[in-house]
Design a protein around this motif. Structure first.
Motif, mmCIF file in Angstrom:
data_model
loop_
_atom_site.group_PDB
_atom_site.id
_atom_site.type_symbol
_atom_site.label_atom_id
_atom_site.label_comp_id
_atom_site.label_asym_id
_atom_site.label_seq_id
_atom_site.Cartn_x
_atom_site.Cartn_y
_atom_site.Cartn_z
ATOM 1 N N LYS A 22 0.796 -1.055 0.338
ATOM 2 C CA LYS A 22 -0.066 0.358 0.049
ATOM 3 C C LYS A 22 0.749 0.845 -0.247
ATOM 4 O O LYS A 22 2.047 1.379 1.317
ATOM 5 N N VAL A 23 0.910 2.245 -0.629
ATOM 6 C CA VAL A 23 1.550 3.615 -0.939
ATOM 7 C C VAL A 23 1.008 4.621 -0.440
ATOM 8 O O VAL A 23 0.075 4.719 -0.206
ATOM 9 N N VAL A 24 1.367 5.682 0.531
ATOM 10 C CA VAL A 24 1.369 6.601 1.012
ATOM 11 C C VAL A 24 1.773 7.788 0.808
ATOM 12 O O VAL A 24 3.117 7.856 1.116
ATOM 13 N N ALA A 25 1.026 8.784 0.477
ATOM 14 C CA ALA A 25 2.218 10.130 0.599
ATOM 15 C C ALA A 25 1.889 11.095 0.995
ATOM 16 O O ALA A 25 0.450 11.230 0.764
ATOM 17 N N ASN A 26 2.102 12.023 0.702
ATOM 18 C CA ASN A 26 2.336 13.665 1.442
ATOM 19 C C ASN A 26 2.589 13.973 -0.022
ATOM 20 O O ASN A 26 3.754 14.742 0.019
ATOM 21 N N LEU A 27 1.966 14.440 -1.039
ATOM 22 C CA LEU A 27 2.198 14.274 -2.023
ATOM 23 C C LEU A 27 2.771 16.059 -1.947
ATOM 24 O O LEU A 27 2.069 16.474 -2.663
ATOM 25 N N PRO A 28 3.968 16.806 -2.840
ATOM 26 C CA PRO A 28 4.188 18.436 -3.483
ATOM 27 C C PRO A 28 3.487 18.466 -4.840
ATOM 28 O O PRO A 28 3.112 17.793 -5.738
ATOM 29 N N TYR A 29 2.691 19.441 -4.386
ATOM 30 C CA TYR A 29 1.403 19.643 -5.015
ATOM 31 C C TYR A 29 1.842 19.631 -6.636
ATOM 32 O O TYR A 29 1.163 18.965 -7.301
ATOM 33 N N TYR A 30 3.027 20.108 -6.745
ATOM 34 C CA TYR A 30 3.560 20.466 -8.413
ATOM 35 C C TYR A 30 3.666 19.090 -8.941
ATOM 36 O O TYR A 30 3.622 18.862 -10.082
ATOM 37 N N ILE A 31 3.541 17.828 -8.131
ATOM 38 C CA ILE A 31 3.810 16.727 -8.977
ATOM 39 C C ILE A 31 3.042 15.197 -8.359
ATOM 40 O O ILE A 31 3.426 14.262 -9.010
ATOM 41 N N THR B 7 0.833 14.846 -10.029
ATOM 42 C CA THR B 7 -0.266 13.886 -11.239
ATOM 43 C C THR B 7 0.823 13.138 -11.874
ATOM 44 O O THR B 7 0.905 11.387 -11.909
ATOM 45 N N PRO B 8 2.109 13.751 -12.265
ATOM 46 C CA PRO B 8 3.382 12.329 -12.456
ATOM 47 C C PRO B 8 3.783 11.214 -11.394
ATOM 48 O O PRO B 8 4.184 10.170 -12.165
ATOM 49 N N ILE B 9 3.367 11.642 -10.737
ATOM 50 C CA ILE B 9 3.238 10.727 -9.376
ATOM 51 C C ILE B 9 2.507 9.566 -9.115
ATOM 52 O O ILE B 9 2.978 8.119 -9.032
#
Length: 221
Positions: A81-90, A92-94
């Motif tokens: 299972k993947v968990v992330a607090n993603l930078p907004y600018y990236i 979609t690519p991730i």
């Protein structure tokens, strides 16, 4: 963590753990946590913070370049299972890398900008839907989990956030013969919204007359 359904039998891959605040909570519930962190400065901090934990692995890599299937296989688990607090600018690519790579991922839980969450979780066929909506729909079922207002952070950002979960469904659309052509079609359809559907789709190299014929067949089914 109970909301995310994480258990001691499972592997969690955390993207961008930073100082490890969320990591510490996940470690209490997961069988193993693999942190993928690009910033070398954070690696020492994470190693020092979790030196006494035996169910964590910290990898200094770019998530966009790493082979997740290889990471999962080496871990000894069958899936993750993947968990992330993603930078907004990236975001979609991730998200698209995680889905398109078709790694053994059960779910993707991420905190993203609220506007992005609205687009990712929109219903297909509605005004809120975009190309990314259809791409996500192809691989997963998207659901909103919890709102995170901007005043939850210090310093306070200019946007609200939302935690969403993408439940990955293997082989959700089995009848698609050419995934590349499908996504090319979706992208073309949304690139120029003011154009008619037929004019927009001419970008994928099909003549207007042929497109009209295809649409007539679909309409008559």
């Amino acid at each position: 963590m109970k909301l995310l359904g994480i258990t001691k039998d499972e592997l969690v891959i955390e993207i961008g753990p930073g100082l490890g605040t969320l990591t510490e909570e996940i470690l209490k519930f997961a069988g193993k946590v693999i942190c993928v962190e690009l910033d070398k400065r954070m690696i020492k901090i994470l190693n020092d913070r979790f030196v006494f934990f035996d169910n964590i692995e910290i990898i200094n890599e770019d998530i966009l370049k790493i082979d997740l299937n290889e990471v999962i296989e080496k871990s000894g688990y069958k899936s993750a299972k993947v968990v992330a607090n993603l930078p907004y600018y990236i975001t979609t690519p991730i998200v698209m890398k995680l889905l398109e790579e078709e790694a053994k991922i059960e779910s993707i839980t991420v905190m993203v900008q609220k506007e992005v969450a609205d687009r990712l979780c929109a219903k297909t066929g509605t005004r809120d839907a975009g190309a990314i909506t259809y791409a996500v729909e192809y691989y997963a079922n998207a659901n909103k989990i919890v709102d995170v207002p901007r005043d939850s952070f210090i310093p306070e950002p200019n946007v609200d956030s939302e935690v969403i979960m993408l439940d990955v469904v293997e082989g959700k659309f089995k009848g698609v013969k050419d995934e590349g052509k499908l996504f090319e079609l979706i992208k073309s359809a949304f690139m120029q919204r003011r154009k008619t559907f037929i004019n927009a789709l001419q970008n994928i190299g099909i003549s207007k007359e042929k497109l009209k014929g295809i649409l007539r067949k679909i309409r008559n089914r």
